[in-house]
Design an enzyme around this catalytic site. Structure first.
Site, PDB file in Angstrom:
ATOM      1  N   VAL A   1       0.748  -1.183  -0.004  1.00 48.24           N
ATOM      2  CA  VAL A   1       0.113  -0.051  -0.057  1.00 48.24           C
ATOM      3  C   VAL A   1       0.820   1.337  -0.081  1.00 48.24           C
ATOM      4  O   VAL A   1       1.406   1.420   1.066  1.00 48.24           O
ATOM      5  CB  VAL A   1      -1.039   0.032   1.139  1.00 48.24           C
ATOM      6  CG1 VAL A   1      -1.816   1.407   1.199  1.00 48.24           C
ATOM      7  CG2 VAL A   1      -1.885  -1.348   1.263  1.00 48.24           C
TER       8      VAL A   1
ATOM      9  N   ASP B   1      -3.580 -32.776  27.087  1.00 46.04           N
ATOM     10  CA  ASP B   1      -4.260 -32.045  27.829  1.00 46.04           C
ATOM     11  C   ASP B   1      -5.797 -31.657  27.397  1.00 46.04           C
ATOM     12  O   ASP B   1      -6.757 -31.436  27.849  1.00 46.04           O
ATOM     13  CB  ASP B   1      -3.569 -30.720  28.020  1.00 46.04           C
ATOM     14  CG  ASP B   1      -4.196 -29.427  28.840  1.00 46.04           C
ATOM     15  OD1 ASP B   1      -4.803 -29.864  29.950  1.00 46.04           O
ATOM     16  OD2 ASP B   1      -4.225 -28.565  28.291  1.00 46.04           O
TER      17      ASP B   1
ATOM     18  N   ALA C   1      -7.861 -33.941  32.899  1.00 45.57           N
ATOM     19  CA  ALA C   1      -6.615 -33.532  33.537  1.00 45.57           C
ATOM     20  C   ALA C   1      -6.258 -32.245  32.916  1.00 45.57           C
ATOM     21  O   ALA C   1      -6.286 -31.905  31.954  1.00 45.57           O
ATOM     22  CB  ALA C   1      -5.504 -34.484  33.534  1.00 45.57           C
TER      23      ALA C   1
ATOM     24  N   THR D   1      -7.213 -35.078  45.638  1.00 45.78           N
ATOM     25  CA  THR D   1      -6.785 -36.182  44.729  1.00 45.78           C
ATOM     26  C   THR D   1      -6.219 -37.230  45.644  1.00 45.78           C
ATOM     27  O   THR D   1      -5.375 -36.777  46.415  1.00 45.78           O
ATOM     28  CB  THR D   1      -5.524 -35.147  43.895  1.00 45.78           C
ATOM     29  OG1 THR D   1      -6.109 -34.225  43.186  1.00 45.78           O
ATOM     30  CG2 THR D   1      -5.030 -36.299  42.959  1.00 45.78           C
TER      31      THR D   1
ATOM     32  N   HIS E   1      -1.542 -20.287  35.920  1.00 40.59           N
ATOM     33  CA  HIS E   1      -2.564 -19.414  36.284  1.00 40.59           C
ATOM     34  C   HIS E   1      -2.925 -18.676  34.970  1.00 40.59           C
ATOM     35  O   HIS E   1      -1.975 -18.068  34.475  1.00 40.59           O
ATOM     36  CB  HIS E   1      -2.546 -18.585  37.307  1.00 40.59           C
ATOM     37  CG  HIS E   1      -2.763 -19.497  38.609  1.00 40.59           C
ATOM     38  ND1 HIS E   1      -2.075 -19.058  39.632  1.00 40.59           N
ATOM     39  CD2 HIS E   1      -3.172 -20.617  38.866  1.00 40.59           C
ATOM     40  CE1 HIS E   1      -2.293 -19.840  40.698  1.00 40.59           C
ATOM     41  NE2 HIS E   1      -2.935 -20.995  40.372  1.00 40.59           N
TER      42      HIS E   1
ATOM     43  N   LEU F   1       7.960  -4.594  47.902  1.00 38.25           N
ATOM     44  CA  LEU F   1       7.510  -5.025  49.202  1.00 38.25           C
ATOM     45  C   LEU F   1       8.524  -5.076  50.149  1.00 38.25           C
ATOM     46  O   LEU F   1       8.236  -4.287  51.507  1.00 38.25           O
ATOM     47  CB  LEU F   1       6.933  -6.392  49.114  1.00 38.25           C
ATOM     48  CG  LEU F   1       5.414  -6.518  48.256  1.00 38.25           C
ATOM     49  CD1 LEU F   1       5.321  -7.729  47.703  1.00 38.25           C
ATOM     50  CD2 LEU F   1       4.223  -5.817  48.987  1.00 38.25           C
TER      51      LEU F   1
ATOM     52  N   GLU G   1      11.012  -3.016  50.170  1.00 39.17           N
ATOM     53  CA  GLU G   1      11.544  -1.668  50.496  1.00 39.17           C
ATOM     54  C   GLU G   1      10.481  -0.973  51.315  1.00 39.17           C
ATOM     55  O   GLU G   1      10.837   0.089  52.006  1.00 39.17           O
ATOM     56  CB  GLU G   1      11.595  -1.046  49.155  1.00 39.17           C
ATOM     57  CG  GLU G   1      12.900  -1.362  48.587  1.00 39.17           C
ATOM     58  CD  GLU G   1      12.949  -0.931  47.162  1.00 39.17           C
ATOM     59  OE1 GLU G   1      11.986  -0.164  46.573  1.00 39.17           O
ATOM     60  OE2 GLU G   1      14.038  -0.796  46.358  1.00 39.17           O
TER      61      GLU G   1
ATOM     62  N   SER H   1      13.563 -16.753  49.240  1.00 38.49           N
ATOM     63  CA  SER H   1      13.148 -17.548  48.323  1.00 38.49           C
ATOM     64  C   SER H   1      11.729 -18.240  48.807  1.00 38.49           C
ATOM     65  O   SER H   1      11.673 -17.978  50.184  1.00 38.49           O
ATOM     66  CB  SER H   1      14.006 -18.713  47.857  1.00 38.49           C
ATOM     67  OG  SER H   1      14.225 -19.642  48.778  1.00 38.49           O
TER      68      SER H   1
END
Length: 1093
Positions: A109, A255, A260, A344, A750, A769, A771, A779
């Protein structure tokens, strides 16, 4: 993941279809490896007529122009020449290297730079944002800083005036009208087709026409059930440089086909550390921990699962296929981990893993694999026992741990950062409750903080007054206290297990009455369902109509919605029409984002708190729990969820909420309240909605936040801490720190777990957070330690006063669960040895149904399994099938067929008509198979020669069964017998009884030619030969099958086919009621009855 990127070509196809005439329709031709140029030009003749074309890759690559990946202004020959150096070739973009394999060619174009514009639409929680800039193209730069923005609130549409005034003020007046119409039409398509992101750069307006040159778009995959007819076939390409490996493609296909949730991404086939993790949140945390321990380069894969037995086996196999391709100098590590499951059966999932590990035993030894296991949840004790036993026999080191061990501690152990502890002493628990003597002895802490409202223990009058006032206190119009010990709930959906779980929880919390007052299920009429309340049975009403339910239970203020993703929106909207409901939990995952945002808007307007979607729910210890939250009672008791503690938490992950319950119970006096807001992009309530509630509740002494990569909600907490709106101790950790280690986009468990900006990374959030004063561990591995440190400080300061622990009431275990655990035994009412439908696959005599089809066993093979529990030789199963074929029918005149026909013509159904025919089978019709087999085999076995057998039967005045035919004779043989005889004599290893019967036939036919061995007799004696000579039966077993009627069963099964045929034939011919003709009946009346005595 909900929002997924689509091909540019597909996006333009959708715009062509639904934008009407607001823009010039795009013409494009897709070019892939192996392209047939003749066919491509035949399908797209404009490729030859256009002298100027544009060719570019269509593989989710940004800034293609600056990367030299656009060829503009060339004819088709020039495009082909350019493609020769690109198509199918590797190309590096940043740290990612991928193959260029999907291109599009479009007409060029011609236009001026001043005719280029930029437009982008993207969605967020409360609105859609439309960005526009009057200068588009590859040099646009920082769009956020330059573009003007129009916010379109959820549930509304932009107006022509708002578009023109807010977006197009710098556009030439002559172009504003057309662009306004285009943007309005584009937004309508965006919303109707459930796009979540759409960027056009440049958008060109030249010669009074609008052209869409470059397009990038994402669409809400969860809206497929709404938009499938509009979308057509929609393919979601992988990020550039992340082409699916065969094992990844296999898992993706599995999947899509199973119940599952399965994800597998192979990051580095040379990596040393492989993971197999249950749960979306847990899978991210394990990857985080490996990266946080500075072993990111050794991380081989990312995967998340919520598994069933077969899919568990299949996924493990695919991981092991990858793991055993390249050796590592230090050997390899397999992490089999996960949080504490809600429902489960851990033992069942481990059985699938064990099956795969055994299959790869030699490879695991060869590759020096070490396995570390940590899992908990229902029946985890049995699951861990299975894994320990496997370790004793596999020849591969396996370290196995349960909930007493921090979830990610096995990573540190595997990497030599932490000593492997001795095998911990097991708690005295079952999978449902603590056994006597086990409730308190192994508790990690022997104290807790009391609560007047929850356990009726004395507290200060001030605290009591504060709690009482909180019942009516609100934040933003919503209740600060969502649940209390009197909370009553309605369940939408026939969720029997969840309801019983809630009632058991109520009982163990010493509630006076169940929290569940009713159920709603629109697919049945009003009725009642039976549940247990402790030891006794109670009835809970179930309603078809929601209005009826609400009217009869006005004191219920919570609704737990178990509706599917297709109906969760409508049922939730309906619920919000009833003001009595103040809290709604939506369990379903995958509700389209546009619908979720509308729910959020409506809930805010009506001051209703929504937990979810995509959540397991929440729990307020000692008061109430949502559905399956907390798992089974053993976890509830070990996590002290039957009474309140001092710690309130909020997380996205439902699976990780159980883990938080455990961590908090191990390191503090327990949980006061915990909520999993849900993993979808737009949860009904946010982290801060709940954190503010906790802040305003004097019973809560410390807060725990488990955030994650993606979104900016955690920054609201940062601001609240800055402003001192939150002044209670906060322990926070955002999962997803591993994302920075990936060279291409990886979607975590998620839908909302995906960073779209640097500020949305877990690393940035954790830093922010920390700070502002939150306690942030290095960890997740250190989360429990930090929680303990904060708790102990509060105890030392007197903010938390430890109090003695109290044992909860004992809840009886359900019979079915106790039996599954092997804790009880009961004589069975029935026994069966031929079929088992309980597992993941139907078994016939122990043979999976898939193997039966793979081996083409046929009907004869199936009968050999179901009738004889043997895999008979192929010639034998073929003979069975031949017998069924030759006995299928013998015309309408025989008694069985006649009865079937009469019944069919009387209007009876198939089953009644078939039964009528079958009831005629006996000694005189069809029953000769068994009788012939017995007579001939008895004579043969006792040593009678054929002549003596015939003479003996004549002396007894008995017919020889299987001898004689009404029509057939030596001169007119029965071809059924001829066919069978030829087969038996050719294929059976021996046929002594048949030979004996044929000698008898010679004697009987010498007297009368129709006294032949008929088909019943032939099948009877031949089948005895089969049983005796095939090598599958003893003589006693062969005789038993004759005596119990197995031979007659062949006739019954075969003839049923014919009877059904006659029934269908009569119905098809529409034959009327049968009445036997008078002239075929001899009427013989008694004589002399009318004479006078």
């Amino acid at each position: 993941m909900s929002a997924k990127a689509i091909y540019e070509s597909k996006g333009k196809e959708l715009l062509n279809k639904f934008l009407n005439d607001e823009a010039v329709k795009n013409r494009l031709a897709e070019v892939t490896e192996g392209v047939n140029w003749d066919k491509l030009t035949q399908d797209n003749p404009w490729l030859l007529s256009e002298t100027k074309l544009v060719v570019k890759p269509d593989q989710l690559i940004k800034r293609r122009g600056k990367l030299g990946l656009i060829k503009a202004g060339a004819n088709l020959a020039g495009c082909r020449e350019w493609l020769n150096g690109k198509l199918g070739k590797d190309f590096k973009i940043g740290a990612s290297t991928g193959k260029l394999k999907h291109f599009v060619i479009e007409p060029f174009v011609a236009h001026q730079q001043s005719e280029e514009f930029y437009v982008c639409i993207f969605s967020h929680r409360y609105a859609d944002s439309i960005l526009f800039h009057h200068e588009g193209g590859i040099d646009i730069g920082d769009v956020d800083a330059k573009a003007v923005k129009l916010e379109v609130p959820v549930g509304s549409d932009p107006t022509a005036d708002s578009v023109k005034t807010q977006l197009l003020s710098k556009v030439p007046a002559g172009a504003q009208g057309a662009l306004t119409k285009f943007i309005l039409a584009l937004y309508k398509v965006y919303k109707d087709l459930h796009f979540t992101y759409m960027e056009i750069n440049p958008l060109v307006m030249t010669g009074g026409k609008i052209y869409i040159l470059d397009l990038a778009a994402k669409i809400d995959q969860c809206a497929e059930f709404l938009c499938k007819s509009k979308w057509g076939e929609l393919e979601f390409p992988p990020p550039f440089g992340r082409d699916a490996l065969p094992e990844e493609a296999y898992i993706a296909d599995l999947d899509s086909k199973s119940g599952a949730s399965l994800k597998l991404t192979v990051l580095n086939k040379k990596g040393r550390i492989w993971t197999m993790v249950a749960g979306g949140g847990a899978s991210v945390i394990y990857a985080d921990t490996i990266c946080d321990l500075e072993r990111a380069s050794d991380l081989a894969n990312y995967g998340a699962s919520t598994l069933v037995l077969k899919s568990n086996t299949d996924k493990t196999i695919q991981i092991l296929v990858s793991l055993t391709q390249e050796k590592h100098a230090e050997g390899k590590i397999l992490i089999i981990g996960g949080g504490i499951a809600n429902f489960t059966n851990v033992a069942m999932t481990f059985k699938g893993i064990v099956r795969a590990l055994l299959e790869f035993q030699q490879k695991l030894i060869e590759f020096d694999v070490k396995i570390y296991v940590r899992r908990a949840g229902p029946n985890y004790q049995e699951g861990l026992r299975i894994m320990r036993e496997l370790g004793d026999n596999l020849g591969v080191p396996i370290q196995v741990f349960g909930p007493e061990t921090h979830m990610t501690a096995i990573v540190s152990m595997a990497l030599g950062k932490r000593d492997i502890p001795p095998m911990p002493k097991r708690l005295q628990t079952t999978a449902n409750f603590l056994l006597p003597g086990g409730a308190l002895a192994k508790s990690p802490t022997t104290s807790r903080r009391g609560s007047s409202n929850e356990l009726n223990q004395s507290t200060s009058s001030t605290a009591s007054a504060q709690l009482e006032s909180l019942a009516n206190q609100t934040e933003g119009g919503k209740d600060v206290m969502l649940f209390n010990k009197g909370t009553k709930a309605i369940i939408w959906g026939m969720q029997m297990r969840a309801v019983q779980s809630m009632m058991d929880y109520d009982y163990v919390c010493s509630r006076k009455e169940p929290s569940v007052v009713a159920m709603i299920y629109p697919f049945t009429g009003d009725h009642k369902q039976k549940f247990y309340w402790g030891h006794k049975e109670v009835l809970i009403p179930a309603y078809k109509n929601m209005a009826d339910c609400m009217k009869k239970h006005p004191d219920a203020d919570v609704l737990i919605n178990f509706a599917s993703l297709r109906s969760a929106y409508e049922s939730t909207v309906e619920t919000m029409n009833f003001p009595q409901i103040r809290t709604i939990a939506i369990i379903a995952e995958g509700i389209p984002e546009n619908l979720t945002r509308q729910l959020v808007k409506t809930a805010d307007e009506k001051k209703v708190a929504i937990i979810g979607p995509a959540t397991v729910g929440g729990v307020k210890p000692g008061c109430f729990k949502i559905g399956n939250t907390g798992g089974m009672l053993d976890n509830i008791l070990s996590s002290k969820l039957y009474r309140p503690g001092s710690v309130a938490y909020v997380s996205r992950s439902g699976g990780m909420s159980n883990e938080l319950n455990n961590i908090i119970a191990l390191n503090t006096n327990g949980v006061y309240e915990g909520v999993a807001i849900g993993g979808d992009r737009y949860p009904g309530t946010t982290f801060m909605d709940h954190i503010l509630r906790y802040q305003d509740n004097p019973e809560v002494k410390m807060l725990v936040l488990l955030g994650e990569v993606g979104g900016v909600e955690e920054y609201r907490l940062v601001n609240a801490l800055k402003e001192n709106r939150i002044n209670k101790p906060v322990i926070a950790w955002c999962i997803g720190t591993c994302a920075k280690m990936f060279t291409s986009e990886v979607q975590f468990g998620h839908a909302g777990a995906c960073a779209n900006a640097d500020s949305e990374t877990a690393e940035a959030k954790n830093k922010a957070l920390k700070e502002v004063g939150a306690s942030v561990p290095r960890s997740f591995d250190e989360l429990g330690t930090v929680i303990r440190q904060v708790y102990e400080k509060l105890v030392e300061e007197g903010a938390i006063v430890p109090q003695p622990e109290e044992a909860p009431p004992t809840v009886p275990m359900d019979y079915n669960w106790a039996r599954e655990l092997g804790l009880i035994r009961k004589p069975a009412s029935f026994m069966t040895s031929i079929c088992d439908e309980r597992g993941h696959e139907l078994l016939y005599a122990g043979i999976p149904i898939t193997d039966i089809f793979k081996e083409d066993m046929g009907i004869g093979g199936v009968l050999s399994l179901l009738w004889f529990q043997r895999r008979l030789p192929k010639y034998a199963t073929k003979f069975i099938e031949m017998c069924l074929m030759v006995t299928a029918d013998h015309g309408p005149a025989v008694s069985g067929a006649h009865n079937t026909i009469v019944c069919a013509r009387a209007g009876k159904d198939l089953i009644s008509s078939l039964t009528s025919g079958l009831l005629t089978i006996g000694d005189r019709f069809g029953g000769a198979l068994d009788a012939a087999a017995r007579q001939f085999s008895d004579a043969y076995d006792t040593g009678l020669i054929p002549m003596d057998f015939v003479n003996d039967m004549r002396k007894k005045g008995q017919l020889i069964m299987g001898i004689g035919h009404r029509v057939k004779s030596l001169n007119n043989p029965d071809m059924r017998v001829v066919i069978l005889k030829e087969y038996v004599q050719k294929n059976f290893p021996a046929s002594p009884l048949l030979n004996y019967a044929l000698e008898v036939e010679k004697i009987t036919t010498s007297k009368k030619p129709n006294l032949i061995l008929n088909v019943d007799g032939f099948i009877g004696v031949s089948f005895v030969d089969l049983l005796r000579t095939c090598g599958c039966f003893t003589r006693e077993e062969s005789q038993e099958y004759v005596e119990i009627g197995a031979l007659n069963a062949l006739f019954v099964l075969g003839r049923s086919m014919g009877f059904i045929g006659h029934y269908l034939d009569q119905k098809r011919l529409k034959q009327g009621l049968y009445r036997h003709p008078w002239d075929d009946i001899s009427y013989i009346m008694p004589e002399g009855l009318n004479e006078t005595a």
